[in-house]
Design a protein around this motif. Structure first.
Motif, PDB file in Angstrom:
ATOM      1  N   ASN A 168       0.828  -1.203   0.000  1.00 28.83           N
ATOM      2  CA  ASN A 168       0.000   0.000   0.000  1.00 28.83           C
ATOM      3  C   ASN A 168       0.862   1.252   0.000  1.00 28.83           C
ATOM      4  O   ASN A 168       0.540   2.238  -0.647  1.00 28.83           O
ATOM      5  N   THR A 216      -5.491  -9.329   1.823  1.00 25.01           N
ATOM      6  CA  THR A 216      -6.595  -8.719   1.077  1.00 25.01           C
ATOM      7  C   THR A 216      -7.964  -9.056   1.663  1.00 25.01           C
ATOM      8  O   THR A 216      -8.918  -8.345   1.419  1.00 25.01           O
ATOM      9  N   VAL A 247      -3.747   4.494  -5.646  1.00 25.44           N
ATOM     10  CA  VAL A 247      -4.531   3.256  -5.609  1.00 25.44           C
ATOM     11  C   VAL A 247      -4.111   2.465  -4.376  1.00 25.44           C
ATOM     12  O   VAL A 247      -3.107   2.789  -3.733  1.00 25.44           O
ATOM     13  N   THR A 248      -4.872   1.440  -4.040  1.00 28.65           N
ATOM     14  CA  THR A 248      -4.497   0.560  -2.941  1.00 28.65           C
ATOM     15  C   THR A 248      -4.591  -0.881  -3.415  1.00 28.65           C
ATOM     16  O   THR A 248      -5.020  -1.145  -4.543  1.00 28.65           O
ATOM     17  N   ALA A 258     -10.835  -8.818  -0.816  1.00 28.70           N
ATOM     18  CA  ALA A 258     -11.226  -7.591  -1.496  1.00 28.70           C
ATOM     19  C   ALA A 258     -10.492  -7.465  -2.831  1.00 28.70           C
ATOM     20  O   ALA A 258      -9.376  -7.954  -2.957  1.00 28.70           O
ATOM     21  N   PRO A 259     -11.054  -6.814  -3.830  1.00 28.19           N
ATOM     22  CA  PRO A 259     -12.413  -6.272  -3.882  1.00 28.19           C
ATOM     23  C   PRO A 259     -13.458  -7.327  -4.256  1.00 28.19           C
ATOM     24  O   PRO A 259     -13.191  -8.158  -5.115  1.00 28.19           O
ATOM     25  N   SER A 260     -14.586  -7.257  -3.624  1.00 28.55           N
ATOM     26  CA  SER A 260     -15.733  -8.127  -3.912  1.00 28.55           C
ATOM     27  C   SER A 260     -15.362  -9.594  -4.081  1.00 28.55           C
ATOM     28  O   SER A 260     -15.712 -10.224  -5.074  1.00 28.55           O
ATOM     29  N   THR A 293      -6.681  -2.963  -2.816  1.00 26.63           N
ATOM     30  CA  THR A 293      -8.031  -3.417  -3.122  1.00 26.63           C
ATOM     31  C   THR A 293      -8.560  -2.845  -4.431  1.00 26.63           C
ATOM     32  O   THR A 293      -9.658  -3.162  -4.847  1.00 26.63           O
ATOM     33  N   SER A 294      -7.785  -1.960  -5.072  1.00 22.49           N
ATOM     34  CA  SER A 294      -8.301  -1.289  -6.266  1.00 22.49           C
ATOM     35  C   SER A 294      -8.551  -2.259  -7.397  1.00 22.49           C
ATOM     36  O   SER A 294      -9.458  -2.077  -8.192  1.00 22.49           O
ATOM     37  N   ASP A 295      -7.725  -3.270  -7.494  1.00 17.10           N
ATOM     38  CA  ASP A 295      -7.811  -4.172  -8.633  1.00 17.10           C
ATOM     39  C   ASP A 295      -7.380  -5.557  -8.158  1.00 17.10           C
ATOM     40  O   ASP A 295      -6.365  -5.673  -7.470  1.00 17.10           O
TER      41      ASP A 295
END
Lengths: 280, 455
Positions: A125, A222, A133-134, A225-227, A136-138
């Motif tokens: 991070n 993570t 970005v972090t 994340a994400p989703s 979790t961004s992608d």
């Protein structure tokens, strides 16, 4: 002495056997039984047959996690073993301070998974912040983050195993090959590699099973994340078990399938690499 | 070989000793607990921030009555996990906590009917309890409220700004979303002059830190949606019956959520790494003027080292989202903390557990603990008006309860599962990072509700 051991074998083996039964056999059998039931706590279970398995297969998250895990395993197994082997080759050469380097490379392995996950989360991070970005961004950041983490943790361990293997290669054979005019590439391919095959078997076994079963690092780095796009199988099982009332059995069913899968893959791998081992 | 044998036998003997030692240990444990019988009860506590207070209470109670109270506290966010494993033990918790009707559904085989207890009769509003048919299975023990917490000192600074673009000059005038938006955006533009990094503390969206949005903020639009459905006693009941939702007030959610993430201390794309603690620290250090949270957050604010916020400057504002008539909307007030008694414990233990709770919420000593140390606004008629907690946020909640406003009911008790909340939270994170549009977020919410209800 031999006779004594035979006579008292049962008595001496009993404690270990009891420990093994209590800590492994009973939970294992109970786990399989629970995967066919619906339960809130493990002491009150109601038989539902294959229902849990059907639900598990219908769960898109499970298949997604399986795919993600498979990708991760392939990438990390290859990278860990190649890098560890190269390091081992390097550190079996007569270079100054090999012992210091071996120790340093081995050390990450002594740190627990959760701690490692958080450390790497901070590091990654910290870098990604520069680009707004972090992690979790992608999902790809999470994927490569996990690969880097896993490499960092396991390379040292595998390196030690490879070093042991390489050191066991008889000096006479290497010398003979050299006198016969073999290049160092040929020596590596025709002599060293076949002779360290037992080490390769072990290292592949350890990396495959560890990558497949990865949990702590995944949770800390993570947490999916994400989703849920970076959720691995073990984490998915954990989430199924705890975040939905009435889905404990489904989580258990997933765990049983997970076990069968890992066991199958590892047995196949052992079979293949064992066959290539030669008696030293 | 001989050497090997010797080592082997040594190892085996060692393991024998080890096992024997373990066995012994177990005996000791088993002995002390079984001899305790009804004289020992076990409370599995939900709130880590007040764990030490409970231990003190347990000590006092044992000194007074001789009943041993074992208090175990689950780490934040792990209560269900812990409860599941503790309940499977032979010495299971006798007092545990459920989070409302959904929690009751998961644990209904384990909850005792409390309708004949004095504890139930103490409730100032019996309808607050978790009931099923004639039975009463969960007793709320604390009333809490949440909204937007603001630092009045910073607001006063803003109102005194010579170049402010709005005509608002006191917080009294902020009673709807449009005014709030105008003020917040103007404050953000003047952030440097006000000495803040952003108006709102960071909207924490890292995993496990999303509950302020996917539970508390999500409560507002769904409260209004269920409120529109007639024929139910409460929005929670309407929500429990709803197999599908339309997310009618989704745009209202978007209103306030956009305001939060665009006028904040950090860029929206970085929110995936922020935790609630980060957010409360920003507020306590005066880097942000507002933060959405509840009265339980007082400890978190007060404990931050270098805290610059004065106790008397901390105030609550309802969460305005642009719903028509929201000028009379109050804070979101309710509870998700219900005490339940383990119906599978022995009769004697059940009685002892109820007695302990009745002592805690009706004896002078117990009540003093509840008000002063636990800081609960307890929903029991055994508490007089003087016996209310003194921390500024709890005081604000009580003040808002007495104002001429309508409190928003905690409707999230009707949310179908943890998974629904997590899906919602994940979608919000992706929205903040720009990888999902608002339409997609709405679709996730509607879809997830339907799926989780169908399971």
């Amino acid at each position: 002495m031999q006779k004594m051991i035979k006579k008292y074998f049962a008595l001496f083996a009993l404690p270990t056997l009891i420990a093994f039964t209590v800590a492994f056999v009973v939970p294992f059998v109970l786990g399989i039984y629970l995967s066919f039931t619906e339960f809130t706590t493990v002491t009150d279970a109601r038989w539902v047959g294959l229902d849990n398995y059907v639900k598990a297969f219908k769960d898109p998250d499970f298949l997604k996690a399986l795919w993600f895990t498979a990708k991760f395993t392939v990438v990390s197994v290859v990278s860990i073993n190649v890098l560890a082997f190269l390091l081992a080759l390097l550190l079996t050469k007569k270079v100054l301070g090999t012992n210091v380097f071996r120790t340093i490379f081995f050390m990450p392995n002594l740190i627990g998974g959760i701690v490692l996950g958080y450390i790497w989360q901070l590091i990654i991070n910290g870098i990604l912040y520069q680009f707004d970005v972090t992690l979790t961004s992608d999902p790809k950041y999470g994927f490569w983050g996990l690969v880097v983490l896993m490499n960092w943790q396991l390379i040292g361990y595998m390196m030690i195993i490879y070093i042991a293997g390489i050191q066991n290669v008889p000096k006479e054979q290497l010398e003979a090959a050299k006198i016969d005019g073999a290049t160092s590439g040929t020596i590596l391919r025709k002599i060293i590699l076949p002779l360290v095959m037992p080490s390769i078997t072990i290292c592949l076994f350890l990396t495959i099973s560890n990558s497949f079963k990865l949990f702590d690092q995944n949770l800390a780095l993570t947490a999916g994340a994400p989703s849920k796009q970076t959720t691995m199988l073990a984490l998915d099982i954990f989430n199924t078990f705890y975040s939905k009332a009435g889905f404990e059995g489904v989580g258990q069913a997933k765990a049983v399938m997970f076990f069968i899968m890992v066991a199958l893959i590892v047995v196949i791998q052992l079979g293949i690499t064992r066959r290539r081992e030669i008696e030293n | 070989m001989k050497k090997f044998n010797r080592v082997l036998s040594l190892l085996l003997v060692a393991s024998l000793v080890f096992i024997a030692a373990c066995g012994n240990n177990n005996d000791k444990n088993g002995g002390s607990t079984s001899s305790g019988g009804a004289e020992s009860i076990y409370f599995l506590n939900f709130k880590p921030e007040i764990a030490t207070v409970y231990e003190q209470i347990a000590k006092d109670y044992e000194a007074e009555t001789g009943v041993k109270v074992k208090v175990v506290t689950a780490a934040a966010g792990t209560y269900e996990t812990r409860l599941k494993s503790e309940m499977a033990k032979s010495e299971a918790p006798t007092i545990f906590q459920i989070n409302g009707p959904i929690g009751y559904n998961a644990w209904k085989d384990y909850t005792l009917d409390l309708k004949d207890t004095k504890l139930y009769s103490y409730l100032s509003d019996p309808s607050l309890a978790v009931t099923d048919g004639d039975g009463v299975y969960g007793i709320p023990y604390v009333v809490e409220g949440y909204g937007i917490i603001y630092n009045n000192a910073i607001m006063e600074n803003y109102f005194a700004l010579p170049n402010k673009a709005t005509g608002v000059s006191s917080m009294e005038e902020v009673n709807n979303f449009d005014t709030l938006k105008a003020v917040v955006e103007d404050m953000q533009a003047n952030a440097d002059a006000l000495g803040i990094k952003g108006v709102f503390a960071s909207t924490s969206l890292s995993a496990g830190e999303q509950w302020r949005w996917q539970t508390h903020l999500a409560n507002i639009p769904l409260f209004y949606e269920f409120n529109d459905i007639g024929g139910y006693d409460s929005t929670v009941l309407a929500g429990l019956e709803a197999d599908e939702i339309k997310f009618t007030y989704g745009n209202n959610f978007k209103n306030i959520f956009d305001l939060y993430i665009n006028n904040s201390t950090v860029k929206p794309t970085l929110l995936g790494s922020k935790s609630v603690a980060d957010s409360m620290a920003e507020f306590a250090l005066g880097q942000a003027a507002m933060v959405q949270n509840g009265n339980w957050a007082w400890n978190q604010i007060a404990e931050v080292g270098g805290n610059v916020v004065n106790q008397e400057d901390i105030k609550f504002l309802p969460i305005y989202t642009g719903v028509a008539g929201e000028e009379t909307q109050g804070l979101a007030i309710g509870t998700e903390n219900y005490l339940a008694i383990n119906s599978k414990a022995s009769e004697a233990k059940q009685q002892a557990s109820v007695a302990f709770l009745e002592w805690l919420f009706s004896s002078d000593k117990g009540k003093a603990y509840v008000t002063n140390d636990l800081g609960f606004i307890a929903p029991f008629n055994t508490f007089t008006d003087e016996e209310k907690p003194a921390d500024p946020l709890a005081a604000e909640v009580m003040e808002w309860m007495n104002k001429d406003t309508t409190a928003v009911v905690w409707t999230f008790a009707a949310f179908p599962s943890e998974d629904f909340k997590n899906d919602f939270g994940d979608a919000l994170l992706e929205y903040a990072q720009g990888s999902k549009t608002w339409e997609e977020v709405s679709a996730v919410v509607v879809e997830s509700w339907k799926n989780e209800k169908a399971k």
